[in-house]
Enzyme design. Sequence first.
Site, short mmCIF file in Angstrom:
data_model
loop_
_atom_site.label_atom_id
_atom_site.label_comp_id
_atom_site.label_asym_id
_atom_site.label_seq_id
_atom_site.Cartn_x
_atom_site.Cartn_y
_atom_site.Cartn_z
N LYS A 54 -11.33 6.15 10.89
CA LYS A 54 -11.05 5.92 9.47
C LYS A 54 -11.18 4.44 9.14
O LYS A 54 -10.81 3.58 9.94
CB LYS A 54 -9.64 6.43 9.17
N SER A 70 -5.69 11.14 2.55
CA SER A 70 -6.67 10.10 2.31
C SER A 70 -7.78 10.06 3.37
O SER A 70 -8.79 9.37 3.18
CB SER A 70 -5.98 8.74 2.27
N SER A 83 -1.98 12.69 4.97
CA SER A 83 -3.38 12.26 4.96
C SER A 83 -4.21 12.73 6.14
O SER A 83 -5.43 12.62 6.12
CB SER A 83 -3.46 10.73 4.84
#
Length: 450
Positions: A79, A158, A182
């Site tokens: 990420k 996210s 997330s």
Amino acid sequence: MPNHPTLAALADDLAAGRTSARKLVDACLASIADPKGEGERAFIRVDAEAAIEAAEAMDRLREVKAAPSPYAGIPVSIKDLFDIRGQVTRAGSRALEEDCTPADADAPVVARLRRAGFVVIGRTNMTEFAYSGIGINPHYGTPKSSWNRSVGHVPGGSSSGAAVSIADGMAFGALGTDTGGSCRIPAAFNGIVGFKPTQRRVPLDGGVPLSFSLDSFGPLARSVACCAVLDAVLADEKVQPLQPRAVKGMRLAVPTTVALDDLDEAIAKTFERALEALSRAGALIERIEVPEFHDVGVMNAKGGFAAAESYAWHRYLLTSKGDVYDPRVSLRIKRGEGISAADYIDILNARRSFIARTEARIAPYDALVLPTTANTPPVIADLADDKAFTIQNLRALRNCTLINVLDGCAISLPAHRDGEVPVGLMLAAAGGSDRRILELAAGMENIIRV
């Protein structure tokens, strides 16, 4: 799925010489580059050259029986929230592009993955600064959920690109973060597995914070066993075979407070079907009230930990670069400006009380079981309206947030059948119960989709 093997299957193939790290990396790079796929939106940066070099190095080490682990050479995605040596960590934003220097070291979690021989394939897209459970990013584009691509549903956030990278075979494991769901929300919206560990088990250094009280770093992958391998590596624990628990005799509690409110029809139907399957297999399921869950809404009334702590981190950057933030993100961060020191202390005290009371209530059970989200993946085009976006974002975050505030651990498992809209079933427990949750999940992951 034959095109998306598990880490165990890949490790067997590598050991037997049926494949090589280079072949795996080449396949992932081809998936990322496929113009019909979501690679362009799922990744902010692809480290093709470095990934190929690392793969070839792992192949050479395996030839001389010096591979650092059975998983050496398997591609994983990172990420965009994490430091990678020599790269600028953008956190899905344009605000950090110009003035920030490249990281001089990998984040500890990235370094641990590399040490085990995993190959970093690239940096995945995300909600800007991790502040939404939907996954829309106006700066780098929004990758579509694996569900019904022709329509275009949100990927969940996210860790949006992380989940899509797994669903589309662009990586075999993904490093994400989870502050209010997330890892679990995008896993649920893409039909894969996402694990939120107990926060204290995995170091938070080298990651851009959203809320240092609630943040945790965890894996997304195709199976529970895959997540267990990655979790052990991230926590710097010995990777041990995961022993699935027998479903018969599992003591599971379904919280009827908050967690079952306002569910989409498909969520409610799939969840009840999964519970019936578990019950037929011998699980002892009890529906219980958890009145403490009402406290979370009170704690978050002014924005909670995420608003207060993100504002402390962003306040100077907002002054100089606020015009390039996603307005939906900056608005949420700026709520923290109105939280006083006294308010913040009240939230800290309220959380301590909440954790103690909730842990006591759920102690008789092996785990809580609840829908990961209240909603199925919304259509991207339907969320152009800010009010619609806010409603769906809160519905996506609500159940997962309960467990972050509890400082617990949780996993989202796909509960839908093939061809149905993705639905996640969440198992959760108090902090420190990580191995138990993984064993329970491994025991039920195939049963709940029957």
